[in-house]
Design a protein around this motif. Structure first.
Motif, short mmCIF file in Angstrom:
data_model
loop_
_atom_site.label_atom_id
_atom_site.label_comp_id
_atom_site.label_asym_id
_atom_site.label_seq_id
_atom_site.Cartn_x
_atom_site.Cartn_y
_atom_site.Cartn_z
N TYR A 5 17.16 37.52 18.64
CA TYR A 5 17.24 38.97 18.66
C TYR A 5 17.61 39.36 20.09
N VAL A 6 18.65 40.18 20.24
CA VAL A 6 19.07 40.65 21.56
C VAL A 6 18.87 42.16 21.59
N ILE A 7 18.00 42.61 22.48
CA ILE A 7 17.78 44.04 22.69
C ILE A 7 18.66 44.44 23.86
N PHE A 8 19.64 45.25 23.58
CA PHE A 8 20.61 45.67 24.59
C PHE A 8 20.49 47.18 24.75
N SER A 9 20.20 47.62 25.96
CA SER A 9 20.00 49.05 26.17
C SER A 9 20.13 49.40 27.63
N VAL A 70 26.39 33.90 16.43
CA VAL A 70 26.37 35.28 15.92
C VAL A 70 25.83 35.37 14.49
N ASP A 71 25.85 34.26 13.74
CA ASP A 71 25.29 34.29 12.39
C ASP A 71 23.77 34.40 12.40
N ASN A 72 23.14 33.94 13.47
CA ASN A 72 21.67 33.98 13.57
C ASN A 72 21.18 34.95 14.63
N THR A 73 22.08 35.82 15.09
CA THR A 73 21.72 36.78 16.13
C THR A 73 21.74 38.19 15.56
N THR A 74 20.66 38.91 15.83
CA THR A 74 20.60 40.32 15.51
C THR A 74 20.65 41.08 16.82
N LEU A 75 21.63 41.96 16.96
CA LEU A 75 21.77 42.78 18.15
C LEU A 75 21.07 44.11 17.89
N ILE A 76 20.10 44.43 18.73
CA ILE A 76 19.36 45.68 18.63
C ILE A 76 19.80 46.56 19.80
N VAL A 77 20.46 47.66 19.50
CA VAL A 77 20.97 48.57 20.53
C VAL A 77 20.04 49.77 20.58
N SER A 78 19.36 49.91 21.69
CA SER A 78 18.42 51.00 21.87
C SER A 78 19.09 52.10 22.68
#
Length: 143
Positions: A5-9, A70-78
């Motif tokens: 999980y990548v939290i990008f903000s 990228v198949d196992n990555t969820t990008l969370i854009v805050s």
């Protein structure tokens, strides 16, 4: 396969709260994952990413600089819709050097004075922030 999980903000969006909810302390939470704050935790991330679910928190995508599945990555854009409030929160945090939601009930309230041009610059940076990354590369994106 482990989940990423990548939290990008940009700053002041509540992204740290998302990190804490997903990871718990120090590992666990909703994603049963270990949390990493980049760029500070970069070396630990490289060692851990193969062995467990991870949550990566970053404000600048250049800090990641590793290939992700990228198949196992969820990008969370805050994001925060009110850029004025976000810029105000950011400049106050920078000025007084306080970044988290501590209990301020016993702290004396003092005015914060800052440069108008600096404030306008921060609003502009925040309004252009999302264009820094190609979101179409990721199959799972949550905003």
């Amino acid at each position: 396969m482990n989940k990423i999980y990548v939290i990008f903000s940009p700053g002041r969006t509540g992204s740290h709260i998302i990190l804490e909810m997903l990871t718990g302390a120090p590992k666990g939470g909703l994603a049963d994952a270990c949390g990493f704050w980049l760029p500070a935790d970069k070396q630990h991330l490289k060692d851990s990413i193969k062995d467990q679910n991870v949550v990566i928190h970053l404000h600048d995508f250049d800090d990641l600089n590793i290939d992700l599945d990228v198949d196992n990555t969820t990008l969370i854009v805050s994001l925060r819709k009110d850029l004025f409030a976000q810029a105000m929160s950011l400049i106050v945090a920078q000025t007084v050097n306080e970044w988290n939601g501590k209990d301020y009930s016993d702290k004396q309230v003092t005015p914060v004075v800052f440069d108008r041009i600096k404030f306008i610059s921060i609003v502009r940076q925040l309004s252009n922030w999302k264009s820094k990354v190609d979101l179409t590369r990721y199959k799972k994106v949550v905003t």
